[in-house]
Design a protein around this motif. Sequence first.
Motif, PDB file in Angstrom:
ATOM      1  N   ALA A  51       0.857  -1.285   0.017  1.00  0.00           N
ATOM      2  CA  ALA A  51       0.146   0.125  -0.017  1.00  0.00           C
ATOM      3  C   ALA A  51       1.051   1.254  -0.182  1.00  0.00           C
ATOM      4  N   CYS A  52       1.866   1.309   0.804  1.00  0.00           N
ATOM      5  CA  CYS A  52       2.589   2.380   0.830  1.00  0.00           C
ATOM      6  C   CYS A  52       3.370   2.648  -0.484  1.00  0.00           C
ATOM      7  N   ILE A 109      -3.947   3.800   1.030  1.00  0.00           N
ATOM      8  CA  ILE A 109      -3.766   4.033   2.036  1.00  0.00           C
ATOM      9  C   ILE A 109      -5.350   3.858   2.731  1.00  0.00           C
ATOM     10  N   TYR A 110      -6.301   4.551   2.349  1.00  0.00           N
ATOM     11  CA  TYR A 110      -7.499   4.296   2.675  1.00  0.00           C
ATOM     12  C   TYR A 110      -8.316   2.701   2.302  1.00  0.00           C
ATOM     13  N   LYS A 111      -7.655   2.311   1.273  1.00  0.00           N
ATOM     14  CA  LYS A 111      -7.925   0.871   1.049  1.00  0.00           C
ATOM     15  C   LYS A 111      -7.465  -0.180   2.103  1.00  0.00           C
ATOM     16  N   LEU A 112      -6.364   0.384   2.331  1.00  0.00           N
ATOM     17  CA  LEU A 112      -5.473  -0.592   3.432  1.00  0.00           C
ATOM     18  C   LEU A 112      -6.580  -0.519   4.951  1.00  0.00           C
ATOM     19  N   LEU A 113      -6.650   0.998   5.157  1.00  0.00           N
ATOM     20  CA  LEU A 113      -7.368   1.142   6.419  1.00  0.00           C
ATOM     21  C   LEU A 113      -8.915   0.259   6.354  1.00  0.00           C
ATOM     22  N   GLN A 114      -9.410   0.173   5.269  1.00  0.00           N
ATOM     23  CA  GLN A 114     -10.544  -0.484   5.229  1.00  0.00           C
ATOM     24  C   GLN A 114     -10.566  -2.036   5.349  1.00  0.00           C
ATOM     25  N   GLN A 115      -9.298  -2.587   4.687  1.00  0.00           N
ATOM     26  CA  GLN A 115      -9.132  -3.998   4.854  1.00  0.00           C
ATOM     27  C   GLN A 115      -8.426  -4.409   6.073  1.00  0.00           C
TER      28      GLN A 115
END
Length: 324
Positions: free
Chosen positions: A41-42, A264-270
């Motif tokens: 993600a980063c 980053i938002y996708k990682l937060l969600q998942q």
Amino acid sequence: MNEQWKIKNPKIKTLDCTIRDGGLVNSHRFSFEFVLALYRACADAKVDYIEIGYKNSDKIFAPDEFGDWKYCKEDVIRRIVDDAPEAKIKLSCMVDAGKSEWKTDVVPCAQSPLDMIRVAFYAHQVDEALAMIDDAWNKGYEVSANLMAVTALEEPILDSVLQRLSTSPASVFVIVDSFGAIIPSQAEYLTQKYLNYAQDSGKEVGMHAHNNLQLAFANTLKSIQCGATRVDATVGGLGRGAGNCPMELLLGAVNVEQYRIRPIYKLLQQEFIALRQQIEWGPFAEFMLTGQHNVHPKAAIDARKDLDTRDRVCDLFDQLEAQK
């Protein structure tokens, strides 16, 4: 009109320290899959560096009490890199004075996936820190000097440490708000002070902010506005105690054409919704109190761990007031 107020500076480099600082919340017991997802993600977000953990001594920190990211052995880090060959991001690791076998555990850069060593130390450890900086530099790494607990230092001591660092090969001095006690005017003052010692020798200044006073993001932006070009953040603000400057906020305010926030938002969600069910972080009242008193958050961490003392903030207030 909003876009014109965003910060644009091509010299700014971002560093994600989610695994390293966030590991202080769960004893660095992140799964391989979690670290790989964050790494990818980063990289997708075009963050410049990821700090994958500590390189601490397994003689001091028992391996059965901590996860792999407390030690960052080269073979463990290489598994992450090899599983995501498409990811283009520099890797950093933190090495603590007094807590690491740096002479042997920091191998030559040519033998490691790491690009940067960040030397963390307190003012009384400056002699060892300077030796560590020299060692890492001679082994081929970029080197950062992270003087901790800066708000606890008297001015002459801080000046003395910065003067000594100015002649070292460290390329970055990081302002470390260990207690989350800094407010924006202090961020401005410290950034200017650090720059006074850094600029003549071509060094850069960074900011590592904690969120006890809910000012980590504001302090980071203020430091950037004053000339800092190396800034730390964590996904979801994950970090010890109150946590850190959130990466998703930072990427939405700095060089927005260079970075991509959606990964980053996708990682937060998942990943982070489930993580919040397992561990706790954020600016709870206990951490606000330790930030206001400019002390280490240990008392707040202990209070939050115990169901009998959690949320009894007046008890902690009285305890901290008595220690003044």
